[in-house]
Structure formats: C-alpha cells, structure tokens
Design an enzyme around this catalytic site. Sequence first.
Site, PDB file in Angstrom:
ATOM      1  N   ASP A  14       0.868  -1.188   0.000  1.00 29.89           N
ATOM      2  CA  ASP A  14       0.000   0.000   0.000  1.00 29.89           C
ATOM      3  C   ASP A  14       0.906   1.240   0.000  1.00 29.89           C
ATOM      4  O   ASP A  14       0.887   2.041   0.913  1.00 29.89           O
ATOM      5  CB  ASP A  14      -0.965  -0.004   1.206  1.00 29.89           C
ATOM      6  CG  ASP A  14      -0.249  -0.110   2.554  1.00 29.89           C
ATOM      7  OD1 ASP A  14       0.901  -0.594   2.593  1.00 29.89           O
ATOM      8  OD2 ASP A  14      -0.839   0.310   3.562  1.00 29.89           O
ATOM      9  N   HIS A 245       8.997  -0.973   9.453  1.00 31.35           N
ATOM     10  CA  HIS A 245       8.061  -2.100   9.335  1.00 31.35           C
ATOM     11  C   HIS A 245       8.286  -2.923   8.055  1.00 31.35           C
ATOM     12  O   HIS A 245       8.647  -4.092   8.103  1.00 31.35           O
ATOM     13  CB  HIS A 245       6.626  -1.576   9.316  1.00 31.35           C
ATOM     14  CG  HIS A 245       6.294  -0.617  10.416  1.00 31.35           C
ATOM     15  ND1 HIS A 245       6.232  -0.990  11.734  1.00 31.35           N
ATOM     16  CD2 HIS A 245       5.983   0.710  10.390  1.00 31.35           C
ATOM     17  CE1 HIS A 245       5.890   0.052  12.485  1.00 31.35           C
ATOM     18  NE2 HIS A 245       5.738   1.102  11.691  1.00 31.35           N
TER      19      HIS A 245
HETATM   20  C1  BDR Z   1       2.169  -0.852   8.639  1.00 31.57           C
HETATM   21  O1  BDR Z   1       1.139   0.102   8.367  1.00 31.57           O
HETATM   22  C2  BDR Z   1       1.517   0.960   7.325  1.00 31.57           C
HETATM   23  O2  BDR Z   1       1.350   2.297   7.696  1.00 31.57           O
HETATM   24  C3  BDR Z   1       2.976   0.700   7.043  1.00 31.57           C
HETATM   25  O3  BDR Z   1       3.245   0.834   5.659  1.00 31.57           O
HETATM   26  C4  BDR Z   1       3.196  -0.712   7.527  1.00 31.57           C
HETATM   27  O4  BDR Z   1       2.916  -1.645   6.506  1.00 31.57           O
HETATM   28  C5  BDR Z   1       2.735  -0.597  10.023  1.00 31.57           C
HETATM   29  O5  BDR Z   1       1.743  -0.730  10.991  1.00 31.57           O
HETATM   30 CA    CA Z   2       2.656  -0.925   4.179  1.00 28.25          CA
END
Ligand code: BDR
Ligand code: CA
Length: 333
Positions: A14, A245
């Site tokens: 995303d 992340h």
């Molecule tokens: C996840 O949520 C999104 O904002 C980031 O891209 C990551 O995949 C972290 O909680």
């Molecule tokens: Ca993400």
Amino acid sequence: MTDRTAAHFYLDCDTGIDDALALAYLLATPRAELVGIGTVSGNVSAAGGARNTLDLLQLAGHPDIPVAVGAHHPQAGTFHGGAPHVHGSNGIGGVELPRSDREPIQATAAELLVQLAHQHAGELRVVAIGPLTNIAAALRLEPKLPELVAEITIMGGAALAPGNITAVAEANIANDPEAAAEVLAAAWNVTLVPLDVTMSNVLEERHRQELLATDHPVSQALGDMLGYYFGFYVDIFGRACSAMHDPLAAAIAVQGVELTVAPTVRVEVDTTSGPGRGQTVCDLRGQYLGFPDQRGARCRVVLELGEDFASHLLGTMQAAWLAEDSLDAAPVA
Ligand code: BDR
Ligand code: CA
C-alpha cells in the site's frame, strides 16, 4: 542485479513510505526476483499506491515489473482514506517522482497473484506489507494457493507489543481484520513480522543523511520521503527516526537477516466488534509452559533479530546502486 538462483517474489503493498523502502530493498537484493506487485488500499488508495509503485519502479530502472491494482475497500466497511499524517497525502511524504508512462495491468492484484502462483508453482514467495484484502481474495479465487506458494511473509500484528491503531491492533491487520483472519487460518508457511520487532529496529537521522548523500535518484527520493516519516515518529521516539516495518518484512522474506527469537505458534485474529478487534492473538504461553501442545501452530512470529537491520538495509541498497554505476561506467567492448 538478481543472481540466477534468486527466488521469485510477489509483493502486495500500500505504497507508503516504508513500502517504498521495502520495494527498493527487494529490487536491490540479488536474492530476489520480483515478478509482480499488487496494491491495496491502506496508507493510500489502491490506485494511488499503484501510481507510487509504478513511478518508483521507473526511477529504479525496473519499469517492466507488472503492477496490478487490488481491493479499494476492506471486506467489511469502506476504505477510511489512508494515513496522510504518517505518509503524506500522496503516500510518499509529498515527494513528487517523475511520472512513469506505464499503467497498471488489467488483472486485479488477486488475479495476478493466482496467475504467478501457477506460473511459479511451489516456489513463489509472497511478501504482504499492506492490509491482507488481496491475499484473502486470492485464496477465494484459488483455494489451492497455499500449496502453490512456497511461503508468505506478512508485516502486521502485535504479539506482546501494543498496537499502533488501537490498544491492541496494528494498522495492516486493523484495516481488514476479516481478511487477515482468513489469511492466517490458511494452511501455508507463514511468517508474521509484528510491531514487536519493527518498532525496535529503527532508522536514524544519520542513515537518512547517508541516503541523501548517495548519488542515486532512488536514494535521494527515499531520503526525502523519510524526512516526512521521521516527523511523524518524533512524538513516538522523542527524536527524528522511524520504525522499519515493511523493509524488515522484505528482508526476512529473502532470509537477509538473522532471527534470534521467532517461535512457531498459533495466531488468530480478533474479528469481533469489541476493543480487541484486529488483535493478532499469538499463543506465546510456551514461554512459560515449554510449548506443550502446538498442534495447528504454523505461524512463525518474529520477535528478535540477531543483527543491526539498518546497516543491512542501507548496505544492500548501496551495493546495488554502486554496481549500477560501475556497469554504466564500463567501456563498451
Ligand atoms: C504498517 O502500516 C503501514 O502504515 C505501514 O506501511 C506498515 O505496513 C505498520 O503498521
Ligand atoms: Ca505498508
């Protein structure tokens, strides 16, 4: 830059600033050949994420990787509009990338995943770094998907750490708990990369400065995007830095980092409408009980790394960018 033994990967994302880092890392590592990308609404809309992905691919010199737009809405409810306070209104911190002339393919992300799973039967690896709506849709399209896919690595959830959307829910799972429940219940080799490990491995301002000082358009763009991302994390960490992340999930998927604590346990997703909605309930009782009965346990939950991830991330990308430079500079025979 990929070697002949590189595994084939499908990325579901995303895009998103940390998604952009994950994409740049996957393109840079010789261990992975990215054969398709699907987008899903999360940080931005699925369509916006596809545009960011196409533009990044073009900037990185990989315009031919197919990008498919996936689900706009989660299984229950409607897309909430994204996370502009975290990723900027365009998803990449307001950075304007040169627009690629490529468009998404006609197939949906779920269709692309199923097609690639058949094409690379038994050896396709999936990295899912957004809400799991597309992956759940692919499971419905092709119930044999878990047999066709070698493994799936998911950035999402929180095992012992607090959530980042509610007290217990992490964003990717919170954005579509029903889809996450289906994906985590399917019979495949799954690795979960939760907030426990992504919040404890951070990228510092000196790493961002290294990116900005590197003479490569992707490096500069990532450095600029991270300026925005760091702004969000100042209130959380008390200094300019960020969690990592999605790139960490990508690195774990390509076996690029050593894991020191990663038990395989049962994981269920709370799909109730109460305060636990979106929680990944990881059965870690074995820490006290010696894991007496792990029948049905198939989810490897990463809790600790054995090395400094920021060095690996930057080192991998910089090695690839340097190799590109030396190829460009090589005299034509
Ligand atoms: C996840 O949520 C999104 O904002 C980031 O891209 C990551 O995949 C972290 O909680
Ligand atoms: Ca993400």
